[in-house]
Design a protein around this motif. Structure first.
Motif, mmCIF file in Angstrom:
data_model
loop_
_atom_site.group_PDB
_atom_site.id
_atom_site.type_symbol
_atom_site.label_atom_id
_atom_site.label_comp_id
_atom_site.label_asym_id
_atom_site.label_seq_id
_atom_site.Cartn_x
_atom_site.Cartn_y
_atom_site.Cartn_z
ATOM 1 N N THR A 68 0.810 -1.254 0.123
ATOM 2 C CA THR A 68 -0.017 -0.164 0.024
ATOM 3 C C THR A 68 0.825 1.333 0.140
ATOM 4 O O THR A 68 0.191 2.368 -0.282
ATOM 5 N N GLU A 69 2.024 1.080 0.250
ATOM 6 C CA GLU A 69 3.144 2.240 0.117
ATOM 7 C C GLU A 69 3.393 2.672 -1.326
ATOM 8 O O GLU A 69 4.135 3.622 -1.404
ATOM 9 N N PHE A 70 2.965 1.864 -2.209
ATOM 10 C CA PHE A 70 3.090 2.115 -3.494
ATOM 11 C C PHE A 70 1.954 2.202 -4.627
ATOM 12 O O PHE A 70 0.953 2.093 -4.015
ATOM 13 N N PRO A 71 1.997 3.076 -5.384
ATOM 14 C CA PRO A 71 0.984 3.427 -6.303
ATOM 15 C C PRO A 71 0.103 2.059 -6.836
ATOM 16 O O PRO A 71 0.830 1.206 -6.835
ATOM 17 N N GLU A 72 -1.214 2.234 -6.938
ATOM 18 C CA GLU A 72 -1.961 1.148 -7.451
ATOM 19 C C GLU A 72 -1.397 0.678 -9.046
ATOM 20 O O GLU A 72 -0.610 1.568 -9.549
ATOM 21 N N GLY A 73 -1.625 -0.460 -9.386
ATOM 22 C CA GLY A 73 -1.632 -0.803 -10.702
ATOM 23 C C GLY A 73 -0.177 -1.422 -10.898
ATOM 24 O O GLY A 73 0.642 -1.605 -10.002
ATOM 25 N N ARG A 74 0.111 -1.982 -12.252
ATOM 26 C CA ARG A 74 1.317 -2.683 -12.424
ATOM 27 C C ARG A 74 2.596 -1.962 -12.240
ATOM 28 O O ARG A 74 3.413 -2.574 -11.605
ATOM 29 N N ALA A 75 2.676 -0.619 -12.605
ATOM 30 C CA ALA A 75 3.932 0.028 -12.279
ATOM 31 C C ALA A 75 4.127 -0.117 -10.640
ATOM 32 O O ALA A 75 5.383 -0.043 -10.344
ATOM 33 N N GLY A 76 3.080 0.332 -10.027
ATOM 34 C CA GLY A 76 3.383 0.445 -8.395
ATOM 35 C C GLY A 76 3.674 -0.953 -7.851
ATOM 36 O O GLY A 76 4.404 -1.094 -7.133
ATOM 37 N N TYR A 77 3.160 -1.937 -8.549
ATOM 38 C CA TYR A 77 3.357 -3.380 -8.201
ATOM 39 C C TYR A 77 4.897 -3.687 -8.570
ATOM 40 O O TYR A 77 5.683 -4.308 -7.565
ATOM 41 N N LEU A 78 5.415 -3.408 -9.669
ATOM 42 C CA LEU A 78 6.743 -3.847 -10.218
ATOM 43 C C LEU A 78 7.751 -2.835 -9.276
ATOM 44 O O LEU A 78 8.646 -3.407 -8.788
ATOM 45 N N ALA A 79 7.177 -1.595 -8.836
ATOM 46 C CA ALA A 79 8.309 -0.968 -8.022
ATOM 47 C C ALA A 79 8.375 -1.478 -6.535
ATOM 48 O O ALA A 79 9.571 -1.552 -6.107
ATOM 49 N N TRP A 80 7.212 -1.939 -6.195
ATOM 50 C CA TRP A 80 7.253 -2.579 -4.852
ATOM 51 C C TRP A 80 7.970 -3.727 -4.818
ATOM 52 O O TRP A 80 8.828 -3.960 -3.732
ATOM 53 N N ARG A 81 7.714 -4.624 -6.054
ATOM 54 C CA ARG A 81 8.520 -6.004 -5.947
ATOM 55 C C ARG A 81 10.104 -5.671 -5.829
ATOM 56 O O ARG A 81 10.868 -6.337 -5.500
ATOM 57 N N LYS A 82 10.405 -4.759 -6.793
ATOM 58 C CA LYS A 82 11.936 -4.132 -7.013
ATOM 59 C C LYS A 82 12.374 -3.786 -5.628
ATOM 60 O O LYS A 82 13.676 -4.161 -5.217
ATOM 61 N N ALA A 83 11.563 -2.860 -5.097
ATOM 62 C CA ALA A 83 12.087 -2.372 -3.685
ATOM 63 C C ALA A 83 12.241 -3.820 -2.490
ATOM 64 O O ALA A 83 13.124 -3.487 -1.877
ATOM 65 N N GLN A 84 11.267 -4.523 -2.787
ATOM 66 C CA GLN A 84 11.401 -5.852 -1.884
ATOM 67 C C GLN A 84 12.642 -6.735 -2.075
ATOM 68 O O GLN A 84 13.414 -6.900 -1.150
ATOM 69 N N GLY A 85 12.996 -6.695 -3.375
ATOM 70 C CA GLY A 85 14.341 -7.471 -3.533
ATOM 71 C C GLY A 85 15.383 -6.956 -2.918
ATOM 72 O O GLY A 85 16.396 -7.313 -2.593
ATOM 73 N N VAL A 86 15.550 -5.410 -3.387
ATOM 74 C CA VAL A 86 16.581 -4.492 -2.669
ATOM 75 C C VAL A 86 16.480 -4.774 -1.047
ATOM 76 O O VAL A 86 17.589 -5.161 -0.614
ATOM 77 N N HIS A 87 15.498 -4.606 -0.622
ATOM 78 C CA HIS A 87 15.273 -4.822 0.861
ATOM 79 C C HIS A 87 15.681 -6.159 1.337
ATOM 80 O O HIS A 87 16.681 -6.527 2.300
ATOM 81 N N HIS A 88 15.442 -7.304 0.877
ATOM 82 C CA HIS A 88 15.763 -8.684 1.059
ATOM 83 C C HIS A 88 17.270 -8.927 0.842
ATOM 84 O O HIS A 88 17.774 -9.441 1.900
ATOM 85 N N ALA A 89 17.767 -8.382 -0.186
ATOM 86 C CA ALA A 89 19.267 -8.566 -0.501
ATOM 87 C C ALA A 89 19.914 -7.753 0.671
ATOM 88 O O ALA A 89 21.182 -8.329 1.158
ATOM 89 N N GLU A 90 19.395 -6.380 1.201
ATOM 90 C CA GLU A 90 20.386 -5.749 2.050
ATOM 91 C C GLU A 90 20.385 -6.337 3.427
ATOM 92 O O GLU A 90 21.548 -6.547 3.994
ATOM 93 N N ILE A 91 19.254 -7.078 3.918
ATOM 94 C CA ILE A 91 19.203 -7.781 4.973
ATOM 95 C C ILE A 91 20.016 -9.242 5.013
ATOM 96 O O ILE A 91 20.866 -9.315 5.972
ATOM 97 N N VAL A 92 19.846 -9.796 3.867
ATOM 98 C CA VAL A 92 20.540 -11.102 3.954
ATOM 99 C C VAL A 92 22.060 -11.037 3.718
ATOM 100 O O VAL A 92 22.929 -11.455 4.228
ATOM 101 N N MET A 93 22.448 -9.759 3.050
ATOM 102 C CA MET A 93 23.995 -9.649 2.746
ATOM 103 C C MET A 93 24.375 -9.105 4.197
ATOM 104 O O MET A 93 25.656 -9.514 4.546
ATOM 105 N N GLY A 94 23.601 -8.492 4.819
ATOM 106 C CA GLY A 94 24.191 -7.858 6.081
ATOM 107 C C GLY A 94 24.453 -9.057 7.293
ATOM 108 O O GLY A 94 25.406 -9.139 7.840
ATOM 109 N N LEU A 95 23.410 -10.105 7.069
ATOM 110 C CA LEU A 95 23.518 -11.119 8.041
ATOM 111 C C LEU A 95 24.785 -12.184 7.699
ATOM 112 O O LEU A 95 25.573 -12.738 8.426
#
Length: 187
Positions: A68-95
């Motif tokens: 819900t922090e990202f715009p509705e629609g496909r573009a917002g969904y893709l931006a959210w997914r990309k941000a999730q990938g970066v978020h997951h990578a940062e956490i895992v790499m730190g661990l």
């Protein structure tokens, strides 16, 4: 299993145990990580440490970045997914760094979680195949129950396109799909 790999997996599980969303009475991200590890072990039993850790960390702390922090629609969904990938990578790499993994392994896990090299990097592709198997095995039926036949067909086709030829072949061997959905995996 090496102590440092176990330490990273345990840290991912500890983070995911805080997921407020429950599935089958368990934190959803924790259950997802366990399912990812089980499928990885089944599909790629000789996986590297980086791939093993990336699989477990695929949805680490996913709930912290709300759709819900990202715009509705496909573009917002893709931006959210990309941000999730970066978020997951940062956490895992730190661990991984905390457990004294070197830059090569740490960066490899980050690339996998950011999906950099899909269709070009064998480990990124292996992770994607595992993600697709987990979706089909545990999440497809509940998804399908909530969506139209057209939406289901579209999602299945997108899922198949992300997979390797070997992964698509295994789907056809392991899942009893209706002909229209199976066709997506025959390409």
């Amino acid at each position: 299993m090496s102590p440092r790999k176990q330490a990273v997996l345990d840290a991912i599980d500890a983070a995911n145990a805080k997921d407020p969303n429950l599935e089958d009475g368990q934190p959803a991200a924790l259950l997802y990580g366990q399912r990812m590890s089980a499928e990885l072990d089944r599909l790629f039993p000789d996986a590297s440490d980086a791939l093993t850790i990336a699989a477990r960390g695929q949805h680490v702390e996913r709930w912290k970045l709300a759709r819900t922090e990202f715009p509705e629609g496909r573009a917002g969904y893709l931006a959210w997914r990309k941000a999730q990938g970066v978020h997951h990578a940062e956490i895992v790499m730190g661990l991984m760094e905390l457990s004294e993994y070197g830059a090569e392994d740490t960066e490899a896990a980050g690339r996998m979680l950011r999906k950099q090299g899909l269709k070009r990097d064998d480990e990124v592709q292996a992770l994607e195949d595992v993600i697709c198997f987990v979706f089909l095995k545990w999440y497809f039926a509940p998804f399908a129950a909530k969506h139209s036949a057209e939406k289901i067909q579209s999602i299945v086709e997108k899922t198949a396109r992300k997979m390797s030829a070997e992964g698509r072949s295994r789907v056809l061997e392991e899942f009893d799909l209706p002909a229209n959905l199976a066709a997506a995996f025959q390409a």
